[in-house]
Write a protein that holds these residues in place. Structure first.
Motif, PDB file in Angstrom:
ATOM      1  N   ARG A 123      95.071 -11.038 129.173  1.00  0.00           N
ATOM      2  CA  ARG A 123      94.815 -11.044 127.729  1.00  0.00           C
ATOM      3  C   ARG A 123      95.504 -12.202 127.009  1.00  0.00           C
ATOM      4  O   ARG A 123      95.421 -12.309 125.795  1.00  0.00           O
ATOM      5  CB  ARG A 123      95.259  -9.719 127.099  1.00  0.00           C
ATOM      6  N   ARG A 124      96.190 -13.069 127.723  1.00  0.00           N
ATOM      7  CA  ARG A 124      96.853 -14.203 127.088  1.00  0.00           C
ATOM      8  C   ARG A 124      95.841 -14.999 126.258  1.00  0.00           C
ATOM      9  O   ARG A 124      94.687 -15.130 126.663  1.00  0.00           O
ATOM     10  CB  ARG A 124      97.508 -15.091 128.155  1.00  0.00           C
ATOM     11  N   PRO A 125      96.177 -15.493 125.042  1.00  0.00           N
ATOM     12  CA  PRO A 125      97.504 -15.536 124.427  1.00  0.00           C
ATOM     13  C   PRO A 125      97.836 -14.311 123.577  1.00  0.00           C
ATOM     14  O   PRO A 125      98.829 -14.316 122.868  1.00  0.00           O
ATOM     15  CB  PRO A 125      97.394 -16.778 123.535  1.00  0.00           C
ATOM     16  N   GLU A 126      97.018 -13.256 123.614  1.00  0.00           N
ATOM     17  CA  GLU A 126      97.335 -12.035 122.884  1.00  0.00           C
ATOM     18  C   GLU A 126      98.463 -11.289 123.607  1.00  0.00           C
ATOM     19  O   GLU A 126      98.902 -11.685 124.680  1.00  0.00           O
ATOM     20  CB  GLU A 126      96.086 -11.159 122.774  1.00  0.00           C
ATOM     21  N   GLY A 127      98.924 -10.183 122.978  1.00  0.00           N
ATOM     22  CA  GLY A 127      99.982  -9.396 123.585  1.00  0.00           C
ATOM     23  C   GLY A 127      99.592  -8.921 124.976  1.00  0.00           C
ATOM     24  O   GLY A 127      98.519  -8.353 125.166  1.00  0.00           O
ATOM     25  N   GLN A 128     100.468  -9.149 125.948  1.00  0.00           N
ATOM     26  CA  GLN A 128     100.144  -8.868 127.346  1.00  0.00           C
ATOM     27  C   GLN A 128     100.896  -7.678 127.926  1.00  0.00           C
ATOM     28  O   GLN A 128     100.578  -7.234 129.029  1.00  0.00           O
ATOM     29  CB  GLN A 128     100.447 -10.110 128.190  1.00  0.00           C
ATOM     30  N   ALA A 129     101.899  -7.172 127.215  1.00  0.00           N
ATOM     31  CA  ALA A 129     102.641  -6.031 127.746  1.00  0.00           C
ATOM     32  C   ALA A 129     103.221  -5.204 126.616  1.00  0.00           C
ATOM     33  O   ALA A 129     103.704  -5.746 125.618  1.00  0.00           O
ATOM     34  CB  ALA A 129     103.757  -6.495 128.685  1.00  0.00           C
ATOM     35  N   PHE A 130     103.152  -3.882 126.780  1.00  0.00           N
ATOM     36  CA  PHE A 130     103.797  -2.932 125.880  1.00  0.00           C
ATOM     37  C   PHE A 130     104.807  -2.141 126.711  1.00  0.00           C
ATOM     38  O   PHE A 130     104.485  -1.664 127.804  1.00  0.00           O
ATOM     39  CB  PHE A 130     102.774  -1.987 125.254  1.00  0.00           C
ATOM     40  N   LEU A 131     106.021  -2.020 126.190  1.00  0.00           N
ATOM     41  CA  LEU A 131     107.090  -1.329 126.898  1.00  0.00           C
ATOM     42  C   LEU A 131     107.592  -0.134 126.099  1.00  0.00           C
ATOM     43  O   LEU A 131     107.554  -0.139 124.868  1.00  0.00           O
ATOM     44  CB  LEU A 131     108.285  -2.269 127.129  1.00  0.00           C
ATOM     45  N   PHE A 132     108.060   0.870 126.815  1.00  0.00           N
ATOM     46  CA  PHE A 132     108.755   1.968 126.148  1.00  0.00           C
ATOM     47  C   PHE A 132     109.930   2.376 127.008  1.00  0.00           C
ATOM     48  O   PHE A 132     109.816   2.526 128.229  1.00  0.00           O
ATOM     49  CB  PHE A 132     107.860   3.186 125.926  1.00  0.00           C
ATOM     50  N   SER A 133     111.081   2.561 126.356  1.00  0.00           N
ATOM     51  CA  SER A 133     112.292   3.026 127.034  1.00  0.00           C
ATOM     52  C   SER A 133     112.785   4.295 126.360  1.00  0.00           C
ATOM     53  O   SER A 133     112.667   4.449 125.133  1.00  0.00           O
ATOM     54  CB  SER A 133     113.386   1.957 126.973  1.00  0.00           C
ATOM     55  N   SER A 134     113.349   5.187 127.136  1.00  0.00           N
ATOM     56  CA  SER A 134     113.924   6.412 126.566  1.00  0.00           C
ATOM     57  C   SER A 134     115.053   6.111 125.588  1.00  0.00           C
ATOM     58  O   SER A 134     115.459   6.992 124.819  1.00  0.00           O
ATOM     59  CB  SER A 134     114.416   7.339 127.680  1.00  0.00           C
ATOM     60  N   LEU A 135     115.549   4.874 125.569  1.00  0.00           N
ATOM     61  CA  LEU A 135     116.538   4.466 124.569  1.00  0.00           C
ATOM     62  C   LEU A 135     115.998   4.622 123.151  1.00  0.00           C
ATOM     63  O   LEU A 135     116.762   4.732 122.189  1.00  0.00           O
ATOM     64  CB  LEU A 135     116.932   2.999 124.787  1.00  0.00           C
ATOM     65  N   GLU A 136     114.680   4.612 123.004  1.00  0.00           N
ATOM     66  CA  GLU A 136     114.055   4.633 121.680  1.00  0.00           C
ATOM     67  C   GLU A 136     113.936   6.029 121.079  1.00  0.00           C
ATOM     68  O   GLU A 136     113.647   6.167 119.885  1.00  0.00           O
ATOM     69  CB  GLU A 136     112.644   4.028 121.760  1.00  0.00           C
ATOM     70  N   LEU A 137     114.131   7.049 121.876  1.00  0.00           N
ATOM     71  CA  LEU A 137     113.774   8.399 121.454  1.00  0.00           C
ATOM     72  C   LEU A 137     114.534   8.886 120.232  1.00  0.00           C
ATOM     73  O   LEU A 137     114.010   9.677 119.443  1.00  0.00           O
ATOM     74  CB  LEU A 137     113.982   9.377 122.625  1.00  0.00           C
ATOM     75  N   ASP A 138     115.776   8.459 120.045  1.00  0.00           N
ATOM     76  CA  ASP A 138     116.543   8.914 118.886  1.00  0.00           C
ATOM     77  C   ASP A 138     116.632   7.841 117.808  1.00  0.00           C
ATOM     78  O   ASP A 138     117.496   7.904 116.936  1.00  0.00           O
ATOM     79  CB  ASP A 138     117.949   9.351 119.316  1.00  0.00           C
ATOM     80  N   ARG A 139     115.733   6.854 117.863  1.00  0.00           N
ATOM     81  CA  ARG A 139     115.753   5.773 116.878  1.00  0.00           C
ATOM     82  C   ARG A 139     114.344   5.540 116.336  1.00  0.00           C
ATOM     83  O   ARG A 139     113.783   4.453 116.440  1.00  0.00           O
ATOM     84  CB  ARG A 139     116.296   4.487 117.516  1.00  0.00           C
ATOM     85  N   VAL A 140     113.770   6.579 115.758  1.00  0.00           N
ATOM     86  CA  VAL A 140     112.380   6.510 115.294  1.00  0.00           C
ATOM     87  C   VAL A 140     112.291   6.159 113.821  1.00  0.00           C
ATOM     88  O   VAL A 140     111.619   5.202 113.434  1.00  0.00           O
ATOM     89  CB  VAL A 140     111.645   7.840 115.564  1.00  0.00           C
ATOM     90  N   TRP A 141     112.976   6.922 112.978  1.00  0.00           N
ATOM     91  CA  TRP A 141     112.787   6.788 111.539  1.00  0.00           C
ATOM     92  C   TRP A 141     113.809   5.854 110.903  1.00  0.00           C
ATOM     93  O   TRP A 141     114.951   5.772 111.338  1.00  0.00           O
ATOM     94  CB  TRP A 141     112.866   8.154 110.852  1.00  0.00           C
TER      95      TRP A 141
END
Length: 445
Positions: free
Chosen positions: A81-99
């Motif tokens: 898909r280059r040059p558009e966004g090529q990867a989306f990541l998610f880490s459990s580090l994010e779970l308590d940092r939503v709002w």
């Protein structure tokens, strides 16, 4: 950041990365659903049925998993898909940092992200992030979507995965037929010198602030001299979340059954108003929620070059043809409510607006986010940005296969874009985390 030497903490090289099938239906979105709205970009990308045959869904847990582990990393990668966004990541580090907490000192939040010590679970999550990025770095480089032979390769790859799924061979790491095929052809597909240089870079899309800080500062994947360069490291976006039902209550753009039945009559009137010369390709989708003289329509092939000209964000016309969109056009009876503004020109855009050209539009990206929202200069102040956003959220989100009881929509807005922020608030949006689009150098891992 310094941390005490952990006990029995695996190194990134010892962490196993598992392949999950990108085909539909997949159990992964349902497994991931309880995290919402955290991870919504990746969640929607998993739901989106736009497939290239070059995508990989990677995780630190096996496909047989029935409950998410407390520490995990998940990624969707498609370098075609280059040059558009090529990867989306998610880490459990994010779970308590939503709002986003309006009452919290921004320096306090920054300090929490930069704290000197981490728990063992947080250190493991960082190791997992490194392991996933290292794995992506080592994946074979696929054909770009505009390359000769791409469509043939895409069809063959999708067919191979479907055969493997029927045979029960999916989710077995390197037995993914696409991975096997790409490795077999590595070195055969010729890249020019510029393309070879680009293989070390990847554009990470909609990265949570906590993950972005690790990738940038701890892993050092964005050289400091490149920070702030357009297309390399874009800062200042804020995620906004919406309850789709609440949007529908605030902005009434959804046609009733009777209004839909009357469309054929209105279409005939439109043709008569144009002297029987109406462009047959223009799809009339009603006028609900719009000022007099404007109507809803589908985006046309000829509109895509205009969309690309109105944004600095790289967009492939191939992608825009396939993702949900909506636009607003003028009826012949339209009378501009601001006589001093000539409706046939958009001074800031520098190009004339023809009688059949769209005057406002937006798309839903491959990650389900509001994308390329634009109103031509001469038509601003009429509430079109709000109406277009509401129309997409209330009528087009089903393209992502939303499951029962799941009604989230989202957008990404620059913090200093006051007009867009006003639209988000009008629609009942709630501020979430800061997010980043990052072009990183994987060779620095």
């Amino acid at each position: 950041m310094s941390n005490p030497a952990p006990t029995n903490l695996p190194t990134s090289s010892s962490i196993t990365i598992y392949h999950h099938s990108p085909l539909h239906p997949s159990p992964l979105p349902d497994l991931f659903k309880p995290t919402l709205p955290a991870g919504i970009n990746l969640y929607r990308r998993l739901q989106c049925r736009l497939r290239t045959g070059s995508e990989f869904v990677l995780a630190t847990f096996p496909p047989t998993t029935t409950t998410l582990p407390p520490v995990f990393t998940l990624a969707y990668c498609d370098r075609s898909r280059r040059p558009e966004g090529q990867a989306f990541l998610f880490s459990s580090l994010e779970l308590d940092r939503v709002w986003y907490d309006e009452t919290r000192d921004p320096d306090q939040s920054k300090h929490e992200l930069e704290k000197e010590t981490r728990t063992r679970e947080e250190q493991l999550a960082v190791q997992q992030l490194r392991a996933v990025l290292q794995y992506i770095k080592d994946l074979p480089y696929p054909l770009a979507q505009d390359a000769d032979g791409y469509e043939e390769r895409r069809e063959a790859s999708i067919a191979a995965r479907e055969r493997a799924a029927r045979a029960g061979d999916t989710g077995k790491g390197e037995e993914d037929p696409v991975l096997v095929g790409l490795r077999a052809t590595r070195g055969v597909e010729k890249l020019n010198e510029a393309e070879r240089r680009e293989t070390r870079f990847i554009l990470l899309g909609a990265i949570h602030e906590s993950v972005a800080r690790i990738v940038r500062e701890e892993f050092g994947l964005v050289p400091q001299e490149e920070w702030g360069v357009d297309g390399v490291f874009a800062a200042g976006y804020r995620t906004w979340f919406f309850d789709i039902d609440e949007v529908a209550r605030r902005v009434d753009v959804v046609e009733s059954r009777d209004e839909k039945k009357n469309r054929s009559v209105k279409t005939t009137s439109l043709e008569q108003a144009r002297g029987g010369l109406a462009d047959a390709s223009l799809q009339y989708l009603g006028t609900k929620g719009l000022p007099d003289g404007l109507y809803w329509s589908a985006m046309q092939e000829r509109d895509l070059s205009t969309v690309r000209a109105r944004t600095h964000i790289p967009r492939r016309e191939q992608t825009m043809r396939l993702i949900p969109s909506i636009c607003v056009r003028r009826l012949p009876t339209f009378v501009h409510p601001k006589p001093s503004t000539h409706p046939s020109h958009a001074p800031n855009e520098g190009e004339p607006i023809g009688p059949d050209d769209p005057v406002a539009w937006a798309f839903l990206g491959v990650d389900g986010s509001l994308s390329s929202l634009h109103v031509e200069t001469a038509f601003r102040g009429l509430g079109l940005a709000k109406a277009v956003t509401a129309k997409l959220f209330t009528e087009k989100m089903d393209a992502y296969g939303m499951s029962k009881g799941e009604r989230w929509a989202h957008s990404e807005v620059l913090e200093d874009n006051e007009a867009s922020v006003r639209v988000m608030k009008t629609l009942g949006g709630r501020k979430g985390w800061e997010m980043w689009w990052m072009r990183v150098d994987l060779s620095r891992l």
